[in-house]
Design a protein around this motif. Structure first.
Motif, short mmCIF file in Angstrom:
data_model
loop_
_atom_site.label_atom_id
_atom_site.label_comp_id
_atom_site.label_asym_id
_atom_site.label_seq_id
_atom_site.Cartn_x
_atom_site.Cartn_y
_atom_site.Cartn_z
N GLU A 102 0.81 -1.22 0.00
CA GLU A 102 0.00 0.00 0.00
C GLU A 102 0.84 1.27 0.00
OE1 GLU A 102 -3.19 0.19 -0.32
OE2 GLU A 102 -3.77 -1.91 -0.06
N VAL A 103 2.01 1.24 0.65
CA VAL A 103 2.84 2.44 0.78
C VAL A 103 3.92 2.51 -0.28
CG1 VAL A 103 4.40 3.70 2.33
CG2 VAL A 103 2.38 2.55 3.26
N LEU A 104 4.61 1.39 -0.51
CA LEU A 104 5.72 1.36 -1.46
C LEU A 104 5.34 0.81 -2.83
CD1 LEU A 104 8.52 0.00 0.92
CD2 LEU A 104 7.89 2.39 0.45
N ASN A 105 4.09 0.35 -2.95
CA ASN A 105 3.62 -0.24 -4.20
C ASN A 105 4.50 -1.42 -4.63
OD1 ASN A 105 1.74 -0.38 -6.30
ND2 ASN A 105 3.05 0.79 -7.69
N TYR A 106 4.89 -2.21 -3.63
CA TYR A 106 5.74 -3.38 -3.88
C TYR A 106 5.15 -4.58 -3.15
CZ TYR A 106 9.83 -6.38 -4.13
OH TYR A 106 10.69 -7.44 -4.36
N TRP A 107 4.91 -5.66 -3.88
CA TRP A 107 4.31 -6.86 -3.31
C TRP A 107 5.42 -7.83 -2.94
CZ3 TRP A 107 -0.25 -9.95 -5.91
CH2 TRP A 107 -1.09 -10.43 -4.89
N LEU A 108 5.60 -8.08 -1.64
CA LEU A 108 6.72 -8.90 -1.17
C LEU A 108 6.66 -10.34 -1.66
CD1 LEU A 108 7.01 -7.68 2.54
CD2 LEU A 108 8.44 -7.04 0.60
N ARG A 109 5.47 -10.84 -1.95
CA ARG A 109 5.35 -12.24 -2.33
C ARG A 109 5.59 -12.51 -3.82
NH1 ARG A 109 -0.89 -13.78 -1.30
NH2 ARG A 109 -0.45 -12.79 0.71
N LEU A 110 5.79 -11.43 -4.61
CA LEU A 110 5.91 -11.63 -6.05
C LEU A 110 7.28 -12.12 -6.55
CD1 LEU A 110 3.90 -8.86 -7.95
CD2 LEU A 110 3.42 -11.29 -7.74
N PRO A 111 8.38 -11.69 -5.99
CA PRO A 111 9.65 -12.03 -6.63
C PRO A 111 9.91 -13.53 -6.75
CG PRO A 111 9.96 -10.31 -5.00
CD PRO A 111 8.58 -10.83 -4.82
N ASN A 112 9.35 -14.33 -5.87
CA ASN A 112 9.69 -15.75 -5.84
C ASN A 112 8.44 -16.56 -5.53
OD1 ASN A 112 10.67 -18.34 -4.35
ND2 ASN A 112 12.49 -17.56 -5.41
N VAL A 113 8.32 -17.74 -6.14
CA VAL A 113 7.15 -18.57 -5.92
C VAL A 113 7.08 -19.06 -4.47
CG1 VAL A 113 8.32 -20.71 -6.61
CG2 VAL A 113 5.83 -20.51 -6.85
N VAL A 114 8.24 -19.24 -3.83
CA VAL A 114 8.26 -19.65 -2.42
C VAL A 114 7.66 -18.54 -1.55
CG1 VAL A 114 9.71 -20.31 -0.48
CG2 VAL A 114 10.23 -21.16 -2.77
N PHE A 115 8.06 -17.28 -1.80
CA PHE A 115 7.48 -16.16 -1.06
C PHE A 115 5.97 -16.09 -1.29
CE2 PHE A 115 11.54 -13.36 -0.92
CZ PHE A 115 12.13 -14.31 -0.09
N CYS A 116 5.56 -16.32 -2.52
CA CYS A 116 4.14 -16.30 -2.86
C CYS A 116 3.35 -17.29 -2.01
CB CYS A 116 3.96 -16.62 -4.35
SG CYS A 116 2.25 -16.84 -4.88
N LYS A 117 3.85 -18.50 -1.87
CA LYS A 117 3.15 -19.53 -1.12
C LYS A 117 3.21 -19.28 0.39
CE LYS A 117 4.02 -23.13 -4.60
NZ LYS A 117 2.60 -23.49 -4.87
N ILE A 118 4.39 -18.90 0.90
CA ILE A 118 4.56 -18.72 2.34
C ILE A 118 3.74 -17.55 2.86
CG2 ILE A 118 6.21 -18.10 4.13
CD1 ILE A 118 6.41 -20.99 3.26
N PHE A 119 3.75 -16.41 2.13
CA PHE A 119 2.99 -15.25 2.59
C PHE A 119 1.49 -15.51 2.53
CE2 PHE A 119 6.92 -12.82 2.09
CZ PHE A 119 6.82 -11.92 3.14
N ALA A 120 1.02 -16.22 1.49
CA ALA A 120 -0.40 -16.55 1.40
C ALA A 120 -0.81 -17.47 2.56
CB ALA A 120 -0.68 -17.22 0.06
N TRP A 121 0.04 -18.43 2.89
CA TRP A 121 -0.24 -19.35 3.99
C TRP A 121 -0.20 -18.64 5.34
CZ3 TRP A 121 3.46 -20.84 7.73
CH2 TRP A 121 3.07 -21.88 8.57
#
Length: 337
Positions: free
Chosen positions: A72-91
């Motif tokens: 919301e502040v930096l317009n950067y989604w932490l879970r996007l760069p890596n598929v592992v981040f995508c899964k861990i943050f969603a979980w």
């Protein structure tokens, strides 16, 4: 409401509210873990439970809350760069709040046993048994929300919702099989586990605790100064548990309703209401430290003694629950806990 106006208000809400919530919550939870882990009450089952609660709140603030703030502040989604981040943050966004909710249930049940069965509390609520229950909660919630690790993946962003990338992290396409048939059922199950069942246990447990405290107040008044001291300690911890329970349930109810509603509507939560609901959810993980300090002076004195001990490398002696002098980093067992 104009979309641009909602975006602007959401941005300032995150900057002005979520930023201090994360910073204050992390500092407060670290102080809580130090106090409960090193203070004079560290040998009690209550300290084990509240340390686990502070650790879980830290997970919530460092993962889903920080992710929302960065988006919301930096317009950067932490879970996007890596598929592992995508899964861990969603979980983690579902795992953390659910674990906190059930640790509150354990705290309430421990208080119930302490008040109603004081002679059996050392056996029924020993530290080893409490640790087993906490591990059980972590394992159960990890398994329950494990499907997020399998159905969540990096997918092409056909709607171009993220201006900084053509990829999005999602469970399924809006018209996909999982999102259409299984996700609504899963959100109902999440609401039951996250809110409804814990609410039932916490409310019933606290009603019985308050009934027992009111009923036994006259008896303790005749027990002299020693009984009066023990009663104050027990009451302080009980009131703190009730306050934490109310805070958790009030903050979780809006997000539970929102998740179920959008799951049935087949849409993703967005807009100003979503921002407010999420800030309220994450603020709950920062409220506990305030509750510890606001209700009863025992925690404040214990925290001060622990910090002085760490800073000066000298043991600081304070009165324990029995009215005797005790020093930090010694093995002290308090009966009134």
């Amino acid at each position: 409401m104009d979309l641009q106006f909602e975006t602007m208000v959401g941005y300032y809400l995150n900057v002005c509210l979520l930023t201090p919530v994360i910073l204050f919550g992390l500092v407060g939870n670290c102080l809580s873990m130090l106090t409960w882990g090193l203070g004079c009450h560290r040998e009690t089952s209550t300290a084990v439970l509240l340390t686990a609660l502070a650790a879980t709140d830290t997970i919530v603030l460092t993962m889903p809350a920080l992710e929302m703030w960065a988006y919301e502040v930096l317009n950067y989604w932490l879970r996007l760069p890596n598929v592992v981040f995508c899964k861990i943050f969603a979980w983690a966004s579902y795992f953390g709040p659910s674990v906190s909710s059930w640790i509150i249930v354990l705290i309430t049940m421990e208080r119930f046993v302490s008040i109603w069965f004081p002679m059996k509390v050392r056996y029924l609520c020993s530290r080893s048994k409490v640790r087993m229950f906490i591990v059980g909660v972590y394992v159960f919630m990890a398994i329950m929300y494990s499907p997020f690790l399998f159905v969540t993946d990096l997918r092409p962003d056909r709607d171009n919702l993220t201006a900084f990338s053509n990829t999005t992290c999602s469970m399924d396409r809006p018209n996909g099989t999982f999102f259409k048939y299984f996700f609504p059922v899963w959100m109902w199950l999440d609401m039951i586990v996250l809110f409804i069942v814990p609410f039932f246990f916490v409310v019933c447990g606290n009603i019985l605790i308050l009934y027992k405290l009111i009923k036994s107040r006259k008896i303790h008044r005749k027990g002299g100064p020693q009984a009066s001291t023990r009663t104050k300690v027990a009451n302080a911890f009980t009131i703190r548990a009730i306050a934490i329970s109310i805070s958790l349930l009030v903050c979780l109810f809006p997000v539970s309703i929102q998740e179920v509603y959008h799951a049935h509507m087949g849409s993703s939560p967005a807009g100003l209401v979503h921002v407010i609901v999420r800030i309220l959810l994450y603020a709950n993980s920062a409220f506990n430290f305030i509750l510890y300090c606001a209700i009863g002076s025992g925690f404040r004195k214990d925290m001060k003694a622990v910090l002085m001990t760490l800073c000066t490398r000298k043991k600081v002696r304070i009165l324990n629950a029995d009215g005797n002098m005790s020093s930090h980093f010694s093995r002290v067992q308090t009966d009134a806990m």
